[in-house]
Design a protein around this motif. Structure first.
Motif, PDB file in Angstrom:
ATOM      1  N   SER A   1       0.816  -1.221   0.000  1.00  0.00           N
ATOM      2  CA  SER A   1       0.000   0.000   0.000  1.00  0.00           C
ATOM      3  C   SER A   1       0.846   1.268   0.000  1.00  0.00           C
ATOM      4  O   SER A   1       0.333   2.359  -0.245  1.00  0.00           O
ATOM      5  CB  SER A   1      -0.903   0.020   1.225  1.00  0.00           C
ATOM      6  N   LEU A   2       2.145   1.127   0.303  1.00  0.00           N
ATOM      7  CA  LEU A   2       3.086   2.226   0.495  1.00  0.00           C
ATOM      8  C   LEU A   2       2.816   3.010   1.782  1.00  0.00           C
ATOM      9  O   LEU A   2       3.383   4.081   2.005  1.00  0.00           O
ATOM     10  CB  LEU A   2       3.142   3.168  -0.711  1.00  0.00           C
ATOM     11  N   PHE A   3       1.967   2.439   2.629  1.00  0.00           N
ATOM     12  CA  PHE A   3       1.743   2.989   3.964  1.00  0.00           C
ATOM     13  C   PHE A   3       1.911   1.862   4.981  1.00  0.00           C
ATOM     14  O   PHE A   3       1.427   0.745   4.758  1.00  0.00           O
ATOM     15  CB  PHE A   3       0.339   3.588   4.095  1.00  0.00           C
ATOM     16  N   TYR A   4       2.568   2.155   6.087  1.00  0.00           N
ATOM     17  CA  TYR A   4       2.736   1.170   7.148  1.00  0.00           C
ATOM     18  C   TYR A   4       1.455   1.090   7.991  1.00  0.00           C
ATOM     19  O   TYR A   4       0.596   1.983   7.906  1.00  0.00           O
ATOM     20  CB  TYR A   4       3.944   1.534   8.016  1.00  0.00           C
ATOM     21  N   PRO A   5       1.315   0.030   8.787  1.00  0.00           N
ATOM     22  CA  PRO A   5       0.090  -0.129   9.588  1.00  0.00           C
ATOM     23  C   PRO A   5      -0.252   1.056  10.468  1.00  0.00           C
ATOM     24  O   PRO A   5      -1.427   1.307  10.752  1.00  0.00           O
ATOM     25  CB  PRO A   5       0.392  -1.381  10.427  1.00  0.00           C
ATOM     26  N   ASP A   6       0.776   1.815  10.903  1.00  0.00           N
ATOM     27  CA  ASP A   6       0.502   2.980  11.751  1.00  0.00           C
ATOM     28  C   ASP A   6       0.073   4.207  10.935  1.00  0.00           C
ATOM     29  O   ASP A   6      -0.138   5.285  11.492  1.00  0.00           O
ATOM     30  CB  ASP A   6       1.721   3.322  12.615  1.00  0.00           C
ATOM     31  N   GLY A   7      -0.043   4.031   9.607  1.00  0.00           N
ATOM     32  CA  GLY A   7      -0.476   5.114   8.749  1.00  0.00           C
ATOM     33  C   GLY A   7       0.641   5.961   8.169  1.00  0.00           C
ATOM     34  O   GLY A   7       0.384   6.871   7.378  1.00  0.00           O
ATOM     35  N   SER A   8       1.896   5.683   8.539  1.00  0.00           N
ATOM     36  CA  SER A   8       3.008   6.487   8.039  1.00  0.00           C
ATOM     37  C   SER A   8       3.373   6.080   6.618  1.00  0.00           C
ATOM     38  O   SER A   8       3.349   4.903   6.253  1.00  0.00           O
ATOM     39  CB  SER A   8       4.225   6.350   8.956  1.00  0.00           C
TER      40      SER A   8
END
Length: 375
Positions: free
Chosen positions: A46-53
């Motif tokens: 997604s190009l985003f990590y689970p923490d939203g970064s």
């Protein structure tokens, strides 16, 4: 193949060549492909990590007031790539037509656009201060007034300011590469004289994109499509996206300035096959089907070592200096984007290779496999 023979336009069959006929050991080449497939980028799809970064903020240890993502971001595909030998495909894997983000490979496309601007007389002299032809606030200060087109192309401009709400400070103390230490990235430092200090950055490259837009006076994606991508038979699917706040007005028309990467979203969304055509154009000295699209003299300047960094030219990485890969000839060069995305150009061996989403730490090992497969 005849000197003027080129791959057919996108959508047609691209000629292939058997590994043995191209001078490769078939088993070893297959092992190189398998290696690339097995060593995928660790970045989330997604190009985003689970923490939203965002991956860019994590990759470059970025925090503070300039982290906002202001351009589009799309989920990436899996490992993909191809190897060309003498214009023909000798190996291909993954989805090579998928239009993924390509991050800083866009910088190398900007370098080619700068070459077109020189050809057209829009840039009269690379060593002329940019402010001479582009009056306005970006080059008004005593420091910035000394910046030349060459400085921008070699990432040694030391430009100070803000463009599209991103400050030059965001990339102060920035490093790139497997052993990069970005613990002090974004901490303000003393600026050097323009042209005397190299520092990899995105804000100043985005400034170059804005400057080229001002000289062409039409959107850079249109220039690229008309002058380069359509003539080399690229697909119509690629896009070059800017930021939500990077629109400017030129001659009464609203246009979007495009960035040299996906640092804050946006950038070049393109497939591996289109990258391969672009790389092949570079390897052939700017000629395609007997027609010169880009000056061979510009390509020679583009891949000449910079005075502030031996393995960097005009927004292309060179196989020079202490970081040179021994498997490659000194004349080889590549476009490089985070993730890791690569267009390798090796004119000496008549070879072009495109890699999408390989683990950056595995790039050198892949090169060992690839060149080890050559007879």
């Amino acid at each position: 193949m005849s000197p003027s023979a080129v791959p057919a336009a996108h959508g047609s069959t691209w000629s292939t060549i058997a590994p043995a006929e191209a001078g490769f050991d078939e088993a070893k080449l297959a092992a190189a492909v398998a290696f690339a497939q097995a060593h995928e980028s660790p970045w989330p799809k997604s190009l985003f990590y689970p923490d939203g970064s965002y991956v860019g903020n994590r990759e470059w240890n970025e925090s503070g007031p300039w982290t906002e993502i202001v351009g589009p971001v799309r989920e990436r595909g899996g490992p993909a790539g191809l190897v060309l030998k003498g214009r023909r495909i000798v190996a291909e894997w993954g989805d090579t037509t998928r239009t993924d983000m390509t991050f800083s490979i866009a910088k190398s496309y900007l370098s080619v656009l700068a070459g077109l601007a020189v050809q057209d007389g829009l840039i009269a002299d690379l060593d002329e201060p940019v402010g001479h032809s582009l009056p306005g606030p970006f080059f008004a200060s005593t420091h910035n007034a000394k910046i030349t087109w060459r400085h921008l192309l070699q990432q040694s401009s030391e430009w100070q300011g803000e463009i599209f709400d991103k400050s030059d400070q965001v990339d102060h103390n920035r490093q790139v590469g497997p052993s990069a230490d970005n613990s002090r990235k974004g901490q303000k430092r003393q600026l050097h004289a323009p042209g005397s200090f190299y520092e990899y950055n995105d804000v100043r490259v985005n400034l170059l994109g804005w400057c080229l837009l001002q000289r062409f006076r039409k959107p850079l994606p249109e220039v690229l499509r008309e002058r380069i991508m359509d003539p080399i038979g690229a697909s119509s699917e690629w896009e070059w996206q800017g930021y939500e706040n990077s629109f400017v007005e030129i001659d009464g028309q609203r246009m979007q300035s495009v960035p040299g990467g996906g640092h804050w979203g946006g950038g070049l969304f393109i497939g591996a096959r289109d990258h391969a055509r672009f790389g092949l154009l570079m390897a052939r000295g700017g000629e395609w089907g007997g027609r010169s699209l880009l000056s061979a003299d510009w390509i020679a300047q583009m891949v000449a070592p910079s005075p502030t960094l031996a393995n960097y030219g005009f927004l292309w990485w060179l196989n020079r200096g202490p970081t040179a890969r021994p498997a490659l000839p000194a004349s080889a060069y590549w476009a490089l984007g985070a993730g890791t995305n690569i267009i390798l150009v090796d004119p000496e061996n008549d070879l072009v290779a495109v890699l999408r989403w390989i683990d950056g730490a595995s790039f050198d090992a892949f090169l060992g496999h690839l060149y080890g497969a050559m007879a």
